[in-house]
Design a protein around this motif. Structure first.
Motif, short mmCIF file in Angstrom:
data_model
loop_
_atom_site.label_atom_id
_atom_site.label_comp_id
_atom_site.label_asym_id
_atom_site.label_seq_id
_atom_site.Cartn_x
_atom_site.Cartn_y
_atom_site.Cartn_z
N LYS A 166 32.09 58.57 27.76
CA LYS A 166 32.62 57.21 27.99
C LYS A 166 34.04 57.27 28.56
N ASN A 167 34.17 58.10 29.60
CA ASN A 167 35.48 58.27 30.22
C ASN A 167 35.29 58.51 31.71
N GLY A 168 35.87 57.64 32.55
CA GLY A 168 35.81 57.85 33.98
C GLY A 168 35.11 56.72 34.72
N VAL A 169 34.88 56.96 36.01
CA VAL A 169 34.27 55.97 36.89
C VAL A 169 33.36 56.69 37.89
N ALA A 170 32.51 55.93 38.56
CA ALA A 170 31.67 56.48 39.62
C ALA A 170 31.51 55.44 40.71
N ALA A 171 31.56 55.89 41.96
CA ALA A 171 31.39 55.00 43.11
C ALA A 171 30.14 55.45 43.86
N HIS A 172 29.25 54.50 44.11
CA HIS A 172 27.98 54.80 44.76
C HIS A 172 27.77 53.89 45.96
N VAL A 173 26.83 54.25 46.81
CA VAL A 173 26.26 53.34 47.79
C VAL A 173 24.77 53.21 47.47
N TYR A 174 24.16 52.12 47.91
CA TYR A 174 22.73 51.95 47.69
C TYR A 174 22.05 51.51 48.97
N TRP A 175 20.79 51.85 49.08
CA TRP A 175 19.93 51.36 50.16
C TRP A 175 18.55 51.12 49.54
N CYS A 176 17.99 49.92 49.74
CA CYS A 176 16.69 49.61 49.16
C CYS A 176 15.93 48.66 50.07
N ASN A 177 14.62 48.64 49.90
CA ASN A 177 13.80 47.77 50.75
C ASN A 177 12.60 47.19 50.01
N CYS A 178 12.61 47.23 48.68
CA CYS A 178 11.48 46.67 47.94
C CYS A 178 11.99 46.05 46.64
N SER A 179 11.10 45.41 45.94
CA SER A 179 11.45 44.68 44.72
C SER A 179 11.04 45.46 43.49
N MET A 180 11.94 45.54 42.52
CA MET A 180 11.61 46.18 41.26
C MET A 180 10.62 45.34 40.45
N ARG A 183 6.99 45.88 40.97
CA ARG A 183 6.50 47.08 40.29
C ARG A 183 6.50 46.90 38.77
N ARG A 184 7.02 45.77 38.31
CA ARG A 184 7.25 45.50 36.89
C ARG A 184 8.14 46.60 36.29
N GLU A 185 9.30 46.78 36.93
CA GLU A 185 10.30 47.74 36.50
C GLU A 185 11.61 47.03 36.17
N ALA A 186 12.24 47.45 35.10
CA ALA A 186 13.56 46.95 34.74
C ALA A 186 14.47 48.14 34.47
N PHE A 187 15.76 47.95 34.71
CA PHE A 187 16.73 49.03 34.55
C PHE A 187 17.83 48.57 33.59
N VAL A 188 18.32 49.49 32.78
CA VAL A 188 19.47 49.21 31.93
C VAL A 188 20.41 50.40 32.01
N CYS A 189 21.67 50.13 32.33
CA CYS A 189 22.69 51.18 32.38
C CYS A 189 23.42 51.19 31.04
N SER A 190 23.16 52.21 30.25
CA SER A 190 23.83 52.34 28.96
C SER A 190 25.18 53.05 29.08
N GLY A 225 24.43 47.80 29.09
CA GLY A 225 23.41 47.49 28.09
C GLY A 225 22.52 46.31 28.39
N ILE A 226 22.73 45.62 29.52
CA ILE A 226 21.93 44.45 29.86
C ILE A 226 20.82 44.87 30.83
N ARG A 227 19.60 44.50 30.52
CA ARG A 227 18.46 44.84 31.35
C ARG A 227 18.40 43.93 32.58
N PHE A 228 18.05 44.54 33.71
CA PHE A 228 17.96 43.74 34.93
C PHE A 228 17.03 44.41 35.92
N SER A 229 16.56 43.65 36.89
CA SER A 229 15.81 44.19 38.02
C SER A 229 16.37 43.57 39.29
N VAL A 230 16.26 44.30 40.39
CA VAL A 230 16.81 43.85 41.67
C VAL A 230 15.66 43.75 42.68
#
Length: 399
Positions: A166-180, A183-190, A225-230
Motif C-alpha cells: 500500500k505504497n506508491g503509484v502506477a500510471a497506465h494507458v488502456y486500449w479496448c474495443n468491447c464491453s465487459m 461478457r458478464r464480467e466485473a472488476f474490482v481493484c483492491s 474496493g468498488i466493483r465496476f465494469s466498463v
C-alpha cells in the motif's frame, strides 16, 4: 504581452469569451447524477428503499441486505472518514472462492500477448531508469479484430512502490474495443483508487452505486474496493492512474480564496441503479487485483444489485471544461501546481503522493515574460499525456 483580447471582444465588453464557452457546454446528461465533491449523498432506485433513522434495521425495506463499505479506518477523524452504506439484493460475499486468474493469450495481426501481464503493480521487480523518456501512442493490440476489454487492454508505463505494501503509484494507458458487461464480467481493484482519463472513445461505466457515462475531456475516479465494469462501443483509449495509498481529494486553495480551480459542485456521483435484465440472474465473473496479482471468482447473479445507498465513498466524474484556471496577470509564470484538479496528500504537509494537473485553454497576459513555461528540475516525477490523438506521446520526466 503574451496575449490580449480580440477587438471584437473589446467592443462587446468581453462577451465573446462567454459565448465561446457556452458553445462548448455539453448537452444535458442522459443519466441523472448527484453533485458535490465528498458530500453525504443518499439515493434510492425504489421508493422507501433507504431505511429511516438507522443503518441496519432488523428487516430492511424490500428485504434488502445492509452492507457497509469503508474507504478508511473506522477511527479516522470525521472530516476524513469515508464510508457508504449499501442496500442490496444479495451480500457481496456470495461468490465462489477466488482462484488465480489464468492468463488468456490474445492474438492480433502481428503479435500475441497475455492479457493482464502488462498490468504492473510491483515496481521493486522492475529496473529503474532515470532518463527522460518519450513514447508514441500505443499501437492497438487488437488490430486484427480480437476483442479486448478495458482491464485486458491496460499497459503500465511508469510507477513506484508496491501495491501489496500500500505504497506508491502506477500510471497506465488502456486500449479496448468491447464491453465487459456483455461478457458478464466485473472488476474490482483492491490495490487502490483508479483515475480514468478517456482520450478517444466514450465509455459507459456500471458500478455498484450506479452508472456513469464518460467522454474525452472528462475524468472518473473509482475508489478502491468498488466493483465496476466498463463498456466500450468502439475503439477507445486513454489513461489510468492508480493510487496505492490514500484517496484523491481537492487541493487546498490557500490565498486563492473560496472559489476557483475545480469547484466541488461540478463533481458528479451516480444515482442508485440495479440490474433487472436477463443477465441479472445469470452467473458473472468477478476479477480482482489484489496485492498486484489477479484472481477470479463466480457470482450466481449480477454484482450490480444495489437498490439504495448513502454515504461519501463512491465513484465520481468531473468535466475538465469546468476547471477555473488562475494565473499571473503582470509578470512571470506561476508554478504549475495552480492547475491541480485532484491531489492525494502525504504525511508531510504540502507534499503530495500524487497530483492530477491539467493545462486547459486559458488567457495568459504576463508582460515581458518568455511565453513557454520555465525549465525546472522537480522533486516529483512527472508523467504527461496530450489530447487529442493522433499522435499522442506520453512523456516521463525524472529528477
Amino acid at each position: 504581452m503574451i496575449s490580449s483580447r480580440s477587438e471584437d471582444e473589446k467592443e462587446n465588453g468581453g462577451q465573446s469569451q462567454g459565448r465561446e464557452r457556452s458553445e462548448k457546454t455539453r448537452p444535458p446528461p442522459a443519466l441523472k447524477y448527484l453533485s458535490g465533491f465528498g458530500n453525504q449523498h443518499s439515493t434510492e432506485a425504489l421508493p422507501g428503499a433507504l431505511p429511516h433513522g438507522q443503518n441496519t434495521p432488523q428487516v430492511c425495506p424490500y428485504n434488502l441486505y445492509a452492507e457497509q463499505l469503508s474507504g478508511t479506518a473506522f477511527t479516522v477523524p470525521r472530516t476524513s472518514n469515508l464510508r457508504t452504506w449499501l442496500y442490496r439484493i444479495r451480500p457481496t460475499v456470495c461468490h465462489t472462492p477466488f482462484v488465480p486468474l489464468k492468463l488468456a493469450t490474445k492474438t492480433s495481426s502481428d503479435e500475441a500477448w497475455h492479457a493482464y501481464e502488462s498490468f504492473v503493480s510491483r515496481f521493486g521487480e522492475v529496473d529503474p531508469d532515470p532518463n527522460q523518456m518519450r513514447w508514441s501512442a500505443i499501437h492497438p493490440p487488437a488490430s486484427a479484430g480480437a476483442d479486448v476489454s478495458f482491464v485486458e487492454g491496460i499497459f503500465t508505463m511508469a510507477g513506484s512502490g508496491d501495491a501489496g505494501a500500500k505504497n506508491g503509484v502506477a500510471a497506465h494507458v488502456y486500449w479496448c474495443n468491447c464491453s465487459m458487461s456483455s461478457r458478464r464480467e466485473a472488476f474490482v481493484c483492491s490495490d487502490g483508487d483508479m483515475l480514468i482519463v478517456p482520450q478517444e472513445g466514450n465509455l459507459e461505466l456500471r458500478t455498484e452505486m450506479g452508472r456513469l457515462s464518460l467522454s474525452p475531456k472528462e475524468i472518473c475516479v473509482i475508489p478502491r474496493g468498488i466493483r465496476f465494469s466498463v463498456d466500450a462501443s468502439a475503439s477507445s483509449r486513454g489513461y489510468v492512474f492508480e493510487l496505492f495509498n490514500g484517496h484523491f481529494t481537492l487541493p487546498s486553495l490557500g490565498p486563492i480564496g473560496a472559489n476557483g480551480l475545480a469547484n466541488p459542485r461540478d463533481f458528479l456521483y451516480p444515482t442508485a441503479c440495479y440490474d433487472t435484465d436477463g443477465d441479472s440472474t445469470q452467473s458473472w465473473t468477478l476479477i480482482t487485483k489484489y496485492c498486484g496479482s489477479f484472481f477470479t471468482a463466480t457470482t450466481s447473479s449480477s454484482p450490480f444489485d444495489v437498490v439504495a445507498w448513502h454515504g461519501n465513498y463512491a465513484p465520481f466524474k468531473y468535466d475538465l471544461d469546468h476547471f477555473c484556471a488562475v494565473g499571473s496577470v503582470n509578470y512571470d509564470h506561476l508554478d504549475p501546481s495552480i492547475y491541480t484538479v485532484l491531489t492525494c496528500p502525504s504525511d508531510t504537509p504540502g507534499e503530495a503522493i500524487a497530483d492530477f494537473v491539467i493545462f486547459p485553454p486559458r488567457w495568459m497576459v504576463m508582460e515581458d515574460t518568455f511565453r513557454p513555461p520555465y525549465f525546472h528540475r522537480n522533486v516529483m516525477s512527472e508523467l504527461m499525456g496530450r489530447q487529442p490523438i493522433p499522435p499522442t506521446p506520453v512523456c516521463n520526466t525524472a529528477l
